[in-house]
Design a protein around this motif. Structure first.
Motif, short mmCIF file in Angstrom:
data_model
loop_
_atom_site.label_atom_id
_atom_site.label_comp_id
_atom_site.label_asym_id
_atom_site.label_seq_id
_atom_site.Cartn_x
_atom_site.Cartn_y
_atom_site.Cartn_z
N LEU A 47 0.95 -1.24 -0.06
CA LEU A 47 -0.05 -0.20 -0.09
C LEU A 47 0.78 1.13 0.05
O LEU A 47 0.41 2.07 -0.61
CB LEU A 47 -0.82 -0.02 1.14
CG LEU A 47 -1.86 1.13 1.45
CD1 LEU A 47 -2.79 1.37 0.26
CD2 LEU A 47 -2.53 1.12 2.78
N ASN A 50 3.07 1.93 -3.32
CA ASN A 50 1.96 2.19 -4.42
C ASN A 50 1.21 3.49 -4.32
O ASN A 50 0.50 3.87 -5.28
CB ASN A 50 1.02 0.76 -4.86
CG ASN A 50 1.93 -0.18 -5.37
OD1 ASN A 50 2.32 -0.22 -6.54
ND2 ASN A 50 2.20 -1.18 -4.72
N THR A 51 1.25 4.09 -3.26
CA THR A 51 0.40 5.19 -2.86
C THR A 51 1.30 6.66 -2.41
O THR A 51 0.88 7.45 -2.70
CB THR A 51 -0.69 5.21 -1.89
OG1 THR A 51 -0.10 4.79 -0.63
CG2 THR A 51 -1.63 4.02 -2.53
N VAL A 52 2.40 6.22 -1.83
CA VAL A 52 3.48 7.47 -1.48
C VAL A 52 4.63 7.24 -1.96
O VAL A 52 5.36 6.19 -2.02
CB VAL A 52 3.30 7.35 0.04
CG1 VAL A 52 4.37 8.25 0.77
CG2 VAL A 52 2.12 7.26 0.80
#
Length: 344
Positions: A47, A50-52
């Motif tokens: 997570l 892939n987001t930060v």
């Protein structure tokens, strides 16, 4: 500032982040017991990555966590194994465990060849699905070709372990009910067929009764086989390096490839912990601390491995590794079922 202090300064941001993620994962596991801290940590790593966009300063520490902390966690994993518990399973069940690991490894290697999946990814999937999940993947990766371009194989194999092992948590209890297996037999099958220890614990908890205890002991018997498998892979890699060195020498090059040890140090440590737990009456407090530390180290390592799983890269590997993982899951479960039915 000494070189050690300097190195620690560069490692600190990533390692602290991984340990913080391990703490969060442990908290989630306490709130939702069916979720293992290690599985939560892998998902958290996926997570985050892939987001930060993490600062570059975290890279070295995260890489250190996914490799060095993982090996330390594998060493402490040995404190879970008591040889007398495994011996109490009896020779027939132990032979089933050996057949599951050997058949899973060889069968998956053959399937990977037929599906034209890369040999290294096939090997890592074979180890992860046949022995003990992500820890086996990372252990095998540590004694095979270490080039950076192969790092994606490791994170792909870990992702596949998480995906297919998690699918087994509701699937195995459903199949147990459909096939009418009694509680101890169901526990043996769960322990002999499921990828991760945490996933086995989750399934055993759903099955209830004595299934949990039986499942964990059978699974730990599979974990014990991590040591000889990694040793064999290390010897194989030494042979490859020796051949490469001979070819380079014949070509006039003075470059010598660094030979891996016959038995990696972390595997020696793992076996030492097994012997310590089996023959020394350790206080409960020591075992509790060891288990807590092992969980923290492995969860931090799983977060580091999860940070390497880029969804776009996972999609780009294509369907074949997923087909291989599905077939390997079925293969291991089928061998385990046939063996358990013979000896139950």
């Amino acid at each position: 500032m000494t070189s050690i202090q300097n190195k620690a300064r560069f490692l600190a941001p990533g390692v602290l982040l991984a340990l913080a993620a391990a703490a969060v994962s442990y908290g989630v596991g306490q709130l939702v017991p069916v979720l293992s801290p290690m599985i939560v940590a892998i998902l958290l790593g996926i997570l985050v990555t892939n987001t930060v966009k993490l600062p570059a300063s975290f890279g070295l520490g995260i890489d250190f966590s996914s490799k060095k902390l993982l090996r330390a966690g594998i060493v402490l994993l040995g404190l879970r194994l008591v040889l007398s518990d495994i011996a109490d399973l009896g020779v027939p069940v132990i032979l089933v465990v050996v057949c599951v690991v050997a058949g899973g490894l060889l069968g998956t290697l053959l399937l990977g060849k037929l599906l034209n999946v890369s040999p290294r990814l096939t090997l890592l999937v074979a180890c992860g699905f046949s022995i003990c999940g992500a820890a086996a993947v990372a252990g095998a990766a540590g004694v095979t070709d270490p080039r950076e371009e192969h790092e994606q194989d490791t994170v792909t194999a870990v992702a596949l372990v998480v995906i297919f092992g998690t699918i087994m948590i509701p699937l195995v209890p459903f199949l147990v009910g459909a096939m009418g297996l009694d509680n101890p037999t169901a526990g043996m099958w769960a322990g002999a067929s499921t990828h991760e220890i945490a996933q086995v614990v989750a399934i055993g908890g759903i099955l209830g009764g004595s299934a949990l205890t039986v499942a964990v002991v059978v699974k730990l018997a599979r974990v014990l086989l991590l040591a000889p498998v990694v040793a064999i892979l290390s010897v194989r890699q030494r042979r490859i390096y020796r051949q490469a060195s001979a070819e380079e020498k014949a070509a006039g090059s003075d470059v010598q490839a660094k030979m891996p040890p016959i038995v990696p140090l972390f595997i020696i440590g793992f076996l030492a912990m097994v012997l310590l737990r089996s023959f020394v009456d350790l206080p409960g407090a020591v075992l509790d601390i060891g288990n807590a530390l092992q969980t923290a180290l492995l969860a931090a390592a799983m977060f580091g491995l999860g940070c390497g799983v880029k969804i776009r890269n996972l999609i780009q590997v294509g369907i074949r590794p997923f087909v291989l993982a599905a077939l390997a899951t079925v293969l291991v479960a089928a061998i385990a079922y046939a063996g358990i039915m013979l000896v139950a």
